[in-house]
Design a protein around this motif. Structure first.
Motif, PDB file in Angstrom:
ATOM      1  N   GLY A 220       0.762  -1.021  -0.089  1.00 22.73           N
ATOM      2  CA  GLY A 220      -0.055  -0.074  -0.079  1.00 22.73           C
ATOM      3  C   GLY A 220       0.781   1.170   0.276  1.00 22.73           C
ATOM      4  N   THR A 221       0.340   2.431   0.140  1.00 23.32           N
ATOM      5  CA  THR A 221       0.928   3.520   0.279  1.00 23.32           C
ATOM      6  C   THR A 221       0.758   4.525   1.586  1.00 23.32           C
ATOM      7  N   ASP A 222       1.413   5.031   2.345  1.00 26.56           N
ATOM      8  CA  ASP A 222       1.031   5.635   3.394  1.00 26.56           C
ATOM      9  C   ASP A 222       0.524   7.298   2.524  1.00 26.56           C
ATOM     10  N   PRO A 223      -0.123   8.163   3.664  1.00 24.45           N
ATOM     11  CA  PRO A 223      -0.446   9.240   3.106  1.00 24.45           C
ATOM     12  C   PRO A 223       0.450  10.385   2.509  1.00 24.45           C
ATOM     13  N   ARG A 224       1.757   9.930   2.667  1.00 22.16           N
ATOM     14  CA  ARG A 224       2.745  10.702   2.069  1.00 22.16           C
ATOM     15  C   ARG A 224       3.349  10.165   0.745  1.00 22.16           C
ATOM     16  N   GLY A 225       2.571   8.968   0.112  1.00 26.27           N
ATOM     17  CA  GLY A 225       2.922   8.466  -0.897  1.00 26.27           C
ATOM     18  C   GLY A 225       4.086   7.410  -0.706  1.00 26.27           C
ATOM     19  N   ARG A 226       4.746   7.249   0.422  1.00 25.74           N
ATOM     20  CA  ARG A 226       5.536   6.116   0.294  1.00 25.74           C
ATOM     21  C   ARG A 226       5.091   4.836   0.578  1.00 25.74           C
ATOM     22  N   LEU A 227       5.799   3.885  -0.053  1.00 23.76           N
ATOM     23  CA  LEU A 227       5.314   2.474  -0.197  1.00 23.76           C
ATOM     24  C   LEU A 227       5.255   2.005   1.471  1.00 23.76           C
ATOM     25  N   LEU A 228       4.380   1.085   1.640  1.00 24.79           N
ATOM     26  CA  LEU A 228       4.267   0.291   2.910  1.00 24.79           C
ATOM     27  C   LEU A 228       3.657  -1.093   2.800  1.00 24.79           C
ATOM     28  N   TYR A 229       4.091  -2.044   3.636  1.00 22.62           N
ATOM     29  CA  TYR A 229       3.688  -3.461   3.533  1.00 22.62           C
ATOM     30  C   TYR A 229       3.157  -3.810   4.758  1.00 22.62           C
ATOM     31  N   TRP A 230       1.991  -4.625   4.547  1.00 23.77           N
ATOM     32  CA  TRP A 230       1.328  -5.600   5.496  1.00 23.77           C
ATOM     33  C   TRP A 230       1.863  -7.032   5.371  1.00 23.77           C
ATOM     34  N   VAL A 231       2.247  -7.639   6.516  1.00 18.77           N
ATOM     35  CA  VAL A 231       2.451  -9.270   6.500  1.00 18.77           C
ATOM     36  C   VAL A 231       0.993  -9.618   5.830  1.00 18.77           C
ATOM     37  N   GLY A 232       1.265 -10.494   4.964  1.00 19.65           N
ATOM     38  CA  GLY A 232      -0.039 -11.287   4.601  1.00 19.65           C
ATOM     39  C   GLY A 232      -0.617 -12.290   5.644  1.00 19.65           C
ATOM     40  N   PRO A 233      -1.803 -13.014   5.425  1.00 18.33           N
ATOM     41  CA  PRO A 233      -2.351 -13.974   6.314  1.00 18.33           C
ATOM     42  C   PRO A 233      -1.663 -15.103   6.371  1.00 18.33           C
ATOM     43  N   PRO A 234      -1.802 -16.217   7.252  1.00 13.73           N
ATOM     44  CA  PRO A 234      -0.987 -17.307   7.028  1.00 13.73           C
ATOM     45  C   PRO A 234      -1.802 -18.204   5.988  1.00 13.73           C
ATOM     46  N   GLY A 235      -0.964 -19.135   5.340  1.00 16.43           N
ATOM     47  CA  GLY A 235      -1.531 -19.870   4.267  1.00 16.43           C
ATOM     48  C   GLY A 235      -2.621 -20.918   4.579  1.00 16.43           C
ATOM     49  N   ALA A 236      -3.326 -21.566   3.690  1.00 15.06           N
ATOM     50  CA  ALA A 236      -4.460 -22.438   4.294  1.00 15.06           C
ATOM     51  C   ALA A 236      -3.810 -23.753   4.494  1.00 15.06           C
ATOM     52  N   GLU A 237      -4.666 -24.307   5.400  1.00 15.31           N
ATOM     53  CA  GLU A 237      -4.200 -25.777   5.747  1.00 15.31           C
ATOM     54  C   GLU A 237      -3.873 -26.651   4.861  1.00 15.31           C
ATOM     55  N   GLN A 238      -2.783 -27.444   4.865  1.00 18.52           N
ATOM     56  CA  GLN A 238      -2.219 -28.225   3.950  1.00 18.52           C
ATOM     57  C   GLN A 238      -2.234 -29.625   4.426  1.00 18.52           C
ATOM     58  N   ASP A 239      -1.548 -29.942   5.466  1.00 19.30           N
ATOM     59  CA  ASP A 239      -1.288 -31.097   6.224  1.00 19.30           C
ATOM     60  C   ASP A 239      -2.615 -31.024   7.282  1.00 19.30           C
ATOM     61  N   ALA A 240      -3.699 -31.321   7.426  1.00 17.43           N
ATOM     62  CA  ALA A 240      -4.701 -31.324   8.187  1.00 17.43           C
ATOM     63  C   ALA A 240      -5.711 -32.524   8.383  1.00 17.43           C
ATOM     64  N   GLY A 241      -5.005 -33.510   7.956  1.00 20.05           N
ATOM     65  CA  GLY A 241      -6.047 -34.933   8.105  1.00 20.05           C
ATOM     66  C   GLY A 241      -6.032 -35.204   9.346  1.00 20.05           C
ATOM     67  N   PRO A 242      -6.762 -36.580   9.718  1.00 19.62           N
ATOM     68  CA  PRO A 242      -6.877 -37.038  11.136  1.00 19.62           C
ATOM     69  C   PRO A 242      -5.440 -37.205  11.771  1.00 19.62           C
ATOM     70  N   GLY A 243      -5.671 -36.903  12.944  1.00 19.02           N
ATOM     71  CA  GLY A 243      -4.283 -36.844  13.993  1.00 19.02           C
ATOM     72  C   GLY A 243      -3.969 -35.683  14.089  1.00 19.02           C
ATOM     73  N   THR A 244      -4.148 -34.845  13.172  1.00 20.73           N
ATOM     74  CA  THR A 244      -3.361 -33.382  13.342  1.00 20.73           C
ATOM     75  C   THR A 244      -4.269 -32.425  14.339  1.00 20.73           C
ATOM     76  N   ASP A 245      -3.719 -31.473  14.678  1.00 22.96           N
ATOM     77  CA  ASP A 245      -4.522 -30.407  15.504  1.00 22.96           C
ATOM     78  C   ASP A 245      -5.483 -29.662  14.613  1.00 22.96           C
ATOM     79  N   PHE A 246      -5.298 -29.558  13.494  1.00 21.61           N
ATOM     80  CA  PHE A 246      -6.314 -28.812  12.549  1.00 21.61           C
ATOM     81  C   PHE A 246      -7.581 -29.766  12.418  1.00 21.61           C
ATOM     82  N   HIS A 247      -7.225 -30.978  12.443  1.00 24.00           N
ATOM     83  CA  HIS A 247      -8.378 -31.908  12.064  1.00 24.00           C
ATOM     84  C   HIS A 247      -9.107 -32.117  13.305  1.00 24.00           C
TER      85      HIS A 247
END
Ligand code: MN
Length: 253
Positions: free
Chosen positions: A191-218
Motif C-alpha cells: 500500500g502507500t502511506d498518506p505521503r505516498g511512501r510504499l508500505l507493506y502489511w504481512v499477509g495472512p497465514p497459508g491455508a491448511e495443507q497437512d490437516a488430516g486425521p491425527g493433526t491439530d487442525f483436524h
C-alpha cells in the motif's frame, strides 16, 4: 497451587480475563501480561532497553515488553514467590501447525518451561475474526489443570491446546494430536502511506495443507479440543549421522 497467567494479546484481552476468572476459582493466580497486543512476538526477549511493570486498572500487572519478557520477569524477580505452573492464553485465534513458531502465546508457555515450570498454551480457534466462546476454553483449562495434578508434564515439554469456538456442551471430547502444516503464507500486501511512501502489511497465514486425521487442525475442525505435546529440543536426531557423512571433517583452509 499458584499459577502464573500471561498472554500475547495484551492485559486487556477478553481471553486473558476469562481464563483468570476460571482458574482463580481453583488456584491462586498472578497475571503478568504485555501492555498491548504482541501477537506473533515468538520467543523474543527485550535486551536493549529496560522494562517497566505496573498495575493495570483491571488488577493485572502489565509490562511494556513481549510475552516472553512478561513470564521471564514474573518468574525471575517480579513475583514474590515462584509459581507452580504457567498458563498462557486464552489466545484470540488458533495456534495450529506452523503457527506455533510465531505464536507469542506458545512462547509464553515455553519461557515458563525454560524456567522450570510446567506450562500450557491455550487458544480459541474460530473461523473468522469474531470469537464467542472464551468460556468454553476457560473450562477446558480448568479440566486440564485438574488432570495435570495427577499427570505431571515431563520436563522439556509443554502442551499446546486449541479449543474450537463452540459452546461447552457441543465439544465432542479431547484428542492428543500432532502439529499439522499450512501452505506457505499469502503474499505481503502493498500500500502507500498518506505521503505516498510504499508500505507493506504481512499477509495472512497459508491455508491448511497437512490437516488430516491425527493433526491439530483436524481435531478442532471436527469439534474436539486439540492437545499437542510440544518438545522444546528442536534437534532432529535421526539426521545427525547423515549430516556427518558430508560435513568436512577438518578445516583445510
Ligand atoms: Mn494473540
Amino acid at each position: 497451587m499458584y499459577i502464573l497467567l500471561s498472554n500475547d494479546d495484551g492485559y486487556l484481552a477478553e481471553g486473558l480475563s476469562t481464563l483468570a476468572k476460571a482458574l482463580s476459582q481453583h488456584a491462586e493466580i498472578a497475571v503478568v501480561a504485555p501492555d498491548k497486543n504482541r501477537s506473533a512476538a515468538s520467543n523474543s526477549l527485550t535486551l536493549e532497553m529496560p522494562l517497566r511493570a505496573s498495575l493495570g486498572e483491571n488488577g493485572f500487572t502489565k509490562v511494556d515488553g513481549t510475552p516472553t519478557d512478561c513470564v521471564h520477569l514474573a518468574i525471575t524477580g517480579l513475583l514474590e514467590k515462584e509459581p507452580d505452573m504457567v498458563f498462557a492464553g486464552i489466545n484470540h485465534g488458533g495456534n495450529l501447525g506452523d503457527d506455533v513458531l510465531y505464536s507469542g502465546t506458545v512462547a509464553a508457555a515455553t519461557e515458563g518451561r525454560y524456567l522450570g515450570l510446567p506450562a500450557v498454551a491455550i487458544s480459541l480457534a474460530g473461523s473468522g475474526e469474531e470469537l464467542t466462546h472464551f468460556e468454553t476454553a476457560a473450562q477446558v483449562a480448568v479440566t486440564l489443570l485438574k488432570q495435570l495434578i495427577d499427570n505431571p508434564l515431563p520436563k522439556d515439554s509443554i502442551l499446546n491446546v486449541n479449543v474450537p469456538d463452540i459452546p461447552l456442551k457441543a465439544l465432542k471430547g479431547y484428542k492428543a494430536t500432532r502439529l499439522g502444516q499450512r501452505h506457505k503464507s499469502e503474499p505481503v500486501i502493498k500500500g502507500t502511506d498518506p505521503r505516498g511512501r510504499l508500505l507493506y502489511w504481512v499477509g495472512p497465514p497459508g491455508a491448511e495443507q497437512d490437516a488430516g486425521p491425527g493433526t491439530d487442525f483436524h481435531a478442532v475442525s471436527t469439534g474436539y479440543v486439540s492437545v499437542t505435546p510440544l518438545q522444546l529440543d528442536l534437534t532432529w536426531y535421526d539426521r545427525i549421522e547423515e549430516l556427518n557423512t558430508w560435513l568436512p571433517k577438518e578445516n583445510n583452509v
